[in-house]
Motif scaffolding. Sequence first.
Motif, mmCIF file in Angstrom:
data_model
loop_
_atom_site.group_PDB
_atom_site.id
_atom_site.type_symbol
_atom_site.label_atom_id
_atom_site.label_comp_id
_atom_site.label_asym_id
_atom_site.label_seq_id
_atom_site.Cartn_x
_atom_site.Cartn_y
_atom_site.Cartn_z
ATOM 1 N N GLN A 151 0.751 -1.226 0.039
ATOM 2 C CA GLN A 151 -0.028 -0.048 -0.207
ATOM 3 C C GLN A 151 0.848 1.256 0.005
ATOM 4 O OE1 GLN A 151 0.068 -2.190 2.343
ATOM 5 N NE2 GLN A 151 0.184 -1.134 4.615
ATOM 6 N N HIS A 152 2.415 1.128 0.671
ATOM 7 C CA HIS A 152 3.030 2.283 0.445
ATOM 8 C C HIS A 152 3.376 2.523 -1.132
ATOM 9 C CE1 HIS A 152 3.486 2.280 4.701
ATOM 10 N NE2 HIS A 152 3.806 1.169 4.652
ATOM 11 N N TRP A 153 3.151 1.811 -1.842
ATOM 12 C CA TRP A 153 3.390 2.033 -3.550
ATOM 13 C C TRP A 153 1.956 2.094 -4.418
ATOM 14 C CZ3 TRP A 153 8.423 3.245 -4.394
ATOM 15 C CH2 TRP A 153 9.408 2.603 -3.427
ATOM 16 N N GLY A 154 0.950 2.207 -3.796
ATOM 17 C CA GLY A 154 -0.390 2.400 -4.316
ATOM 18 C C GLY A 154 -1.444 1.592 -3.644
ATOM 19 N N SER A 155 -2.506 1.982 -3.828
ATOM 20 C CA SER A 155 -3.528 1.333 -3.165
ATOM 21 C C SER A 155 -4.041 -0.134 -3.801
ATOM 22 C CB SER A 155 -5.203 1.913 -3.663
ATOM 23 O OG SER A 155 -6.077 1.429 -3.146
ATOM 24 N N ILE A 156 -3.845 -1.040 -2.876
ATOM 25 C CA ILE A 156 -4.128 -2.660 -3.447
ATOM 26 C C ILE A 156 -5.576 -2.696 -3.552
ATOM 27 C CG2 ILE A 156 -2.105 -3.128 -2.378
ATOM 28 C CD1 ILE A 156 -3.489 -4.327 -0.107
ATOM 29 N N GLY A 201 -9.596 4.359 -6.965
ATOM 30 C CA GLY A 201 -9.203 4.065 -5.594
ATOM 31 C C GLY A 201 -7.831 4.342 -5.029
ATOM 32 N N ASN A 202 -7.133 4.872 -6.007
ATOM 33 C CA ASN A 202 -5.678 5.202 -5.873
ATOM 34 C C ASN A 202 -5.801 6.737 -5.749
ATOM 35 O OD1 ASN A 202 -2.883 4.368 -4.980
ATOM 36 N ND2 ASN A 202 -2.418 5.458 -7.139
ATOM 37 N N GLY A 203 -6.892 7.443 -5.388
ATOM 38 C CA GLY A 203 -6.579 8.834 -5.268
ATOM 39 C C GLY A 203 -6.884 10.093 -6.505
ATOM 40 N N LEU A 233 -11.287 4.006 -13.814
ATOM 41 C CA LEU A 233 -11.597 2.692 -13.453
ATOM 42 C C LEU A 233 -11.729 2.674 -11.973
ATOM 43 C CD1 LEU A 233 -9.092 0.432 -15.278
ATOM 44 C CD2 LEU A 233 -11.599 0.281 -15.765
ATOM 45 N N PRO A 234 -12.928 2.170 -11.301
ATOM 46 C CA PRO A 234 -13.156 2.209 -9.986
ATOM 47 C C PRO A 234 -12.166 1.009 -9.290
ATOM 48 C CG PRO A 234 -15.005 0.962 -10.982
ATOM 49 C CD PRO A 234 -13.899 1.356 -12.189
ATOM 50 N N THR A 235 -11.112 1.263 -9.119
ATOM 51 C CA THR A 235 -10.275 0.263 -8.508
ATOM 52 C C THR A 235 -9.016 0.867 -7.890
ATOM 53 O OG1 THR A 235 -9.172 -1.844 -8.607
ATOM 54 C CG2 THR A 235 -9.103 -0.514 -10.474
ATOM 55 N N GLY A 236 -8.258 0.079 -7.331
ATOM 56 C CA GLY A 236 -6.862 0.506 -6.730
ATOM 57 C C GLY A 236 -5.705 0.728 -7.953
ATOM 58 N N HIS A 237 -4.511 0.728 -7.399
ATOM 59 C CA HIS A 237 -3.238 0.982 -8.428
ATOM 60 C C HIS A 237 -2.989 -0.156 -9.281
ATOM 61 C CE1 HIS A 237 0.177 3.068 -9.659
ATOM 62 N NE2 HIS A 237 1.214 2.223 -9.027
ATOM 63 N N ALA A 412 -11.561 16.474 2.723
ATOM 64 C CA ALA A 412 -10.547 15.376 2.748
ATOM 65 C C ALA A 412 -10.255 15.457 4.206
ATOM 66 C CB ALA A 412 -9.400 15.670 1.904
ATOM 67 N N LEU A 413 -10.496 14.216 4.788
ATOM 68 C CA LEU A 413 -10.208 13.949 6.259
ATOM 69 C C LEU A 413 -9.073 12.927 6.622
ATOM 70 C CD1 LEU A 413 -13.700 14.348 7.435
ATOM 71 C CD2 LEU A 413 -12.071 16.043 7.562
ATOM 72 N N VAL A 414 -8.709 12.538 5.445
ATOM 73 C CA VAL A 414 -7.370 11.844 5.480
ATOM 74 C C VAL A 414 -6.606 11.620 4.199
ATOM 75 C CG1 VAL A 414 -6.391 9.126 5.629
ATOM 76 C CG2 VAL A 414 -8.527 9.858 6.565
ATOM 77 N N PRO A 415 -5.347 12.033 4.295
ATOM 78 C CA PRO A 415 -4.439 12.101 3.060
ATOM 79 C C PRO A 415 -4.873 10.993 2.081
ATOM 80 C CG PRO A 415 -3.100 12.510 4.717
ATOM 81 C CD PRO A 415 -4.504 11.925 5.582
ATOM 82 N N VAL A 416 -5.268 11.214 0.936
ATOM 83 C CA VAL A 416 -5.549 10.232 -0.124
ATOM 84 C C VAL A 416 -4.433 9.744 -0.790
ATOM 85 C CG1 VAL A 416 -6.881 10.109 -2.449
ATOM 86 C CG2 VAL A 416 -7.721 11.503 -0.626
ATOM 87 N N PRO A 417 -4.458 8.297 -1.017
ATOM 88 C CA PRO A 417 -3.501 7.751 -1.724
ATOM 89 C C PRO A 417 -3.153 8.319 -2.985
ATOM 90 C CG PRO A 417 -4.504 6.017 -0.660
ATOM 91 C CD PRO A 417 -5.338 7.371 -0.655
#
Length: 508
Positions: A151-156, A201-203, A233-237, A412-417
């Motif tokens: 997750q440090h390299w992109g949303s899973i 999903g990755n911001g 696309l509605p997904t992560g990285h 935004a209430l959390v930094p976004v990936p």
Amino acid sequence: MTEFILVPGTFTGAHVWEELTACLASSGAGVHTAALTGLGGSRGAATDDVDLETHIEDVLTLIDSVSAEVGRDQEIVLVGHDYGVHPVLGAADRRAERIGRIVCLDTGPGQDGVPALAAVADPSAREKVVERAGAEGADQVLAAPARDEWQHWGSIAGIPEASLDRLTALASPQPLRTLLQPLRLTGEVASVPVTGVLCNGNGSSIEMVQRRVDLGDPVFLALADPQVSFFELPTGHWPMLSLPAELAEVLLRAAAGEGHRLVPPGSAEQPAHLRPFLLDVPELPHERTGNVDLYLPEAEGPRPAVVFVHGGPVPAGVRPTPRDWPALKGYARYAAAEGAVGVTLDHRLHDMADYPRAAADVAAAVELVRADPRVDPDRIALWFLSGGGLLAADWLREPPAWLCCLAASYPALVPVPGWGPVDSRFRPVDAVAGAGALPVVITRVGRESPELAATVEEFLVASEKCGANVEVVDVPNGRHAFETLDPTEESREAVHHAMRSVLGHVSA
């Protein structure tokens, strides 16, 4: 028939493309996966002298091989994921006449003279690279992530458990030089059409990129070129693992020249941030002191004040500046019409790294307001909007006695990936545990981007766990910046509701 060349990102090899390759091949497309030197499935040490130029040569070799196989007139689409876009751009710059399109898969287009490390969003991941290079030299490698470190390299988000296991098992150490060597471009690549595939999903989202274009951000202006198109696309990285069939469809459509085009500045359509405020509010007088504007009520005596904090980042050269945008002025005038001092300000959130500086600007503005004899210094509310929501963390963590209410609209209430490095201090989701009895009013829009909506939900869960005093004002059909985008009765009532709540707390 289109020939696709797929170039993998950090720590990965051809194995990440297997499902996507099958989907593309079933449609009749030709598919070729690049094997980048030093990567590709072994956890053994990579070659010491492997750098970005090495990987550019790898892609050039594959381009020449495909051209020889199918003919030089056959269209080649280069797809770069993550770090892979850098060797893609370097190779396309030298073979521009053979490339029909470049696809940047959940990554921005690299720039001449900028290393791939600059595109790594997570600050902890960037620090690992810098620390490793500083301690042992750039000829070393960066260890592949453990299963819980991806997750440090992109949303899973969306990756099946088995695929994440395989991603981890086949990952390779990344040669540091590949991330540290600047990309060098002659400019020839500028003639090649580009498609960006953004993963929500990755911001990232098309709407978010359009807002940056509307603001005149020079880094984003080039993306409004007719040669540039976008898909979401509605997904992560890692969409090749989470949504391979959907990604294949997007790539085929991109190769056909489809996709969303951004609206360039100066077009007939007015940017969202400059459209009229949804309420008719009186033109009350205001005073300007430095970066702060005070909208003054007609009532006598020290009055409560509501300080409106704009979002961002906003490029430094944007005109008009945020305190003169219709929504900010509308809110401040509305507060003044109801008997409070409405306050707007410009803060220096020009980049994701600027949150500490912007926080200092907000704190200074609040002190200026509290020192004004027309303001009751013990009855202050702070109202944050959009990306300014992260600035609420300082006030939630240790609320001063004079802070009577904290509000936030589509925040935004959390930094976004994927947003880039943000100081860990600015996490309202963590800070809310210190809010105590401070009233918090959140305006939530139903048509919010998934990445921002997730931060609000995470905040509400954290608030419930710690017993924070949170009220939610919902705008089910509202969009981000609904005060200028959606002038409906539902939206107007939401603004009225939120303002009544905030003023009720500062006037009690």
